[in-house]
Design an enzyme around this catalytic site. Structure first.
Site, PDB file in Angstrom:
ATOM      1  N   ASP A 200      -3.317   7.885   2.805  1.00 53.50           N
ATOM      2  CA  ASP A 200      -2.811   8.494   2.042  1.00 53.50           C
ATOM      3  C   ASP A 200      -3.618  10.040   2.076  1.00 53.50           C
ATOM      4  O   ASP A 200      -4.697   9.957   2.246  1.00 53.50           O
ATOM      5  CB  ASP A 200      -2.442   7.958   0.514  1.00 53.50           C
ATOM      6  CG  ASP A 200      -1.460   7.243   0.384  1.00 53.50           C
ATOM      7  OD1 ASP A 200      -0.918   6.983   1.516  1.00 53.50           O
ATOM      8  OD2 ASP A 200      -1.399   6.425  -0.282  1.00 53.50           O
ATOM      9  N   TYR A 259     -10.517  -2.326   3.241  1.00 50.14           N
ATOM     10  CA  TYR A 259     -10.638  -1.251   2.365  1.00 50.14           C
ATOM     11  C   TYR A 259     -11.650  -1.416   1.308  1.00 50.14           C
ATOM     12  O   TYR A 259     -11.766  -2.739   0.673  1.00 50.14           O
ATOM     13  CB  TYR A 259      -9.314  -1.023   1.745  1.00 50.14           C
ATOM     14  CG  TYR A 259      -8.119  -0.362   2.589  1.00 50.14           C
ATOM     15  CD1 TYR A 259      -8.089   1.000   2.720  1.00 50.14           C
ATOM     16  CD2 TYR A 259      -7.439  -1.245   3.539  1.00 50.14           C
ATOM     17  CE1 TYR A 259      -7.183   1.537   3.502  1.00 50.14           C
ATOM     18  CE2 TYR A 259      -6.430  -0.511   4.285  1.00 50.14           C
ATOM     19  CZ  TYR A 259      -6.281   0.858   4.264  1.00 50.14           C
ATOM     20  OH  TYR A 259      -5.547   1.307   5.046  1.00 50.14           O
TER      21      TYR A 259
END
Length: 557
Positions: A200, A259
């Site tokens: 994002d 992540y």
């Protein structure tokens, strides 16, 4: 790149840490990345398709080969192969209305197949220009570009028209150094650009992989990686450019992603009960909360707060519930319980011991999952974890959230999210024989491993990513603003965080039913440039995010 059981926080992180792992968790194979091999520049005929190349037909190219009835002796090219008859004309369903062209772009092989848009190693085709001069058309090769970036100031990873993105900036650099021809410089689709993991706006990556068909033997360019880094801004670094099999696609060949989410520990300060509020739609009562420290002047006191061992233990225990295969429909957008694509597999979660930087204590959480939906990994999963632990909500809440009930889950700020690396375990295993060949061998294909760039990636994280995260928090108090936006909310959307592990009826989101006093997320927490963010009291709240369902697959990573 470090394995999933390694603390990927800063080098200052303490050694003691707890790890939570699924029984089927995989490890990143150790190894070293070898520089791009030199293509064969001889004028020999086009080589037959190798065993390794044939092994790696993608789903799309495999289907195309079946339609075209590719023989074992047919040259590589996948869906670009075109059947021809003895007179050299195309035949088959896909060639209606097209004329067969002679020359380099449409050559017939001994097996009766022609190839379009493919050239042998060292072969060049002339292309015309406006002034009548002929410029050489250099051969393109399928490549894997390994890179890292600081996402501040960018509108995400994926290429977007009229927006500054990581892919857009990388594509311009490839054009500038000559890795993308002028004919293909207007559209990334022409060179089969794909990414292993989409991020994002404002999200960072220590490692990511982009697959692309690029020119790798460029006149006057001795070191493609160095030339690309000279053409890129310092916050985007290319680690390596590797030759891949012709069918390689970074997204479809990626087995899993890792992540890290990095946040100040003061988010775990328990909320202070303040008042009760009745939900207008149901008449039921839920307890609203207000943080015990509310003013900006008291932010320094929050930063001096230190999390207890019991709270860290509770954090780890709650995180265990995410491990395994679950229905994560509540942790993304535009998905419901019956959507089979909401089933995702989390391999492991590792929560490091807290580390103090400056006056603030930070916690990092490493998540290793097969794949993630939009906003799932470090935004909605992290918000659920943090808000549940700070309010004493038991882990059994996740059993309810994995079930058919739909609830609203807020997103944590994008600032704390970092893509550590994608993992290509099955790809590396299958090309292992080709990776052991000499780099001069035309069949040589190196494995995609970040281990060789571990030191450079760690320096990049410290200098460009973690430093930027901490500086932004120190200057703007972004995480403090986020937790305040949660605590001042008076509606019932988030009441399940204080419901003892059960979702109350008035917190359930029902299709077609308007919610009373819905929670509104502020734009500042999705910002990609915090220097331009307006003060919190002037920030504009936006409604629940609406995304075209046809685009959701492209937004996964």
């Amino acid at each position: 790149m470090q394995t999933s059981d390694t603390n990927l926080q800063s080098s200052a992180a303490p050694s003691a840490a707890a790890e939570i792992t699924a029984t089927t968790a995989t490890e990143i194979s150790p190894g070293s990345t070898v520089p791009l091999s030199t293509p064969n520049t001889s004028t020999d005929p086009v080589p037959k398709r190798s065993v390794d190349e044939a092994t790696f037909a993608t789903d799309d190219s495999t289907a195309a080969n079946k339609r075209l009835k590719t023989s074992p002796d047919a040259p590589s090219g996948g869906a670009n192969q075109i059947p021809v008859d003895k007179r050299g004309k195309k035949k088959g369903k896909g060639s209606r209305g097209q004329k067969a062209k002679g020359g380099d772009d449409n050559r017939q092989s001994s097996s009766g197949w022609a190839r379009r848009g493919t050239r042998a190693d060292g072969e060049v085709a002339a292309t015309g220009s406006d002034d009548g001069n002929k410029a050489p058309r250099l051969p393109k090769r399928q490549c894997a570009i390994m890179l890292g970036f600081c996402g501040s100031g960018y509108s995400g990873m994926q290429f977007q028209p009229n927006a500054e993105t990581i892919e857009g900036t990388l594509f311009k650099a490839l054009v500038k150094v000559g890795a993308i021809s002028e004919d293909n410089s207007d559209d990334p689709v022409k060179v089969n650009l794909a990414r292993a993991a989409r991020t994002d706006a404002g999200v960072h990556a220590a490692g990511n992989v982009v697959s692309i068909k690029a020119i790798v033997e460029i006149p006057g360019v001795d070191d493609l990686v160095r030339s690309l880094n000279e053409a890129l801004p310092p916050q985007i670094r290319v680690w390596s450019v590797l030759r891949a099999v012709n069918s390689f696609n970074a997204r479809s060949r990626c087995d899993s992603r890792m992540y890290t989410y990095y946040f100040p520990s003061y988010l775990l300060i328990p909320p202070k009960p303040k008042f009760d509020t009745a939900d207008e739609s149901s008449g039921s009562t839920s307890t609203s909360t207000s943080t015990s420290i509310t003013s900006d002047a008291d932010l320094a006191e929050k930063r001096r707060w230190r999390v207890s061992e019991d709270t860290v233990t509770a954090l780890r225990e709650f995180a265990k519930k995410f491990i395994g295969t679950h229905n994560f429909h509540n942790f993304t957008v535009e998905k419901d319980f019956k959507d089979r694509s909401s089933q995702r597999f989390m391999k492991s979660i590792h929560i490091a011991d807290p580390v103090v930087h400056g006056e603030t204590e930070w916690i990092s959480l490493l998540i290793h999952g097969q794949s993630f939906m939009l906003h799932q990994v470090g935004r909605k999963m992290m918000a659920t974890l943090v808000l549940s632990v700070r309010s004493g909500t038991p882990p059994s809440l996740l059993d309810e959230m994995f079930g058919p009930k739909t609830v609203f889950v807020p997103k944590m700020p994008s600032l704390g999210l970092l893509l550590e690396s994608p993992i290509f375990e099955s790809y590396n295993e299958k090309i292992a024989p080709a990776s052991k060949l000499s780099p001069d061998d035309p069949e040589y294909r190196p494995q995609i491993l970040f281990e060789a760039h571990k030191e450079a990636m760690e320096r990049f994280k410290q200098e460009h990513i973690y430093a930027a995260m901490r500086a932004t928090e120190d200057m703007f108090g972004l995480f403090n603003d986020w937790i305040k936006s949660i605590d001042v909310y008076k509606g019932g959307d988030l009441s399940y965080f204080i419901g003892g592990g059960a979702i109350p009826e008035h917190a359930i989101v029902k299709k077609g039913v308007r919610r009373q006093n819905p929670f509104r997320e502020l734009k500042r927490f999705d910002a990609n440039n915090y220097e331009r963010v307006v003060p919190m009291e002037e920030d504009t709240a936006f409604d629940d995010e609406k995304v075209d369902r046809r685009m959701l697959d492209e937004m996964e990573g």
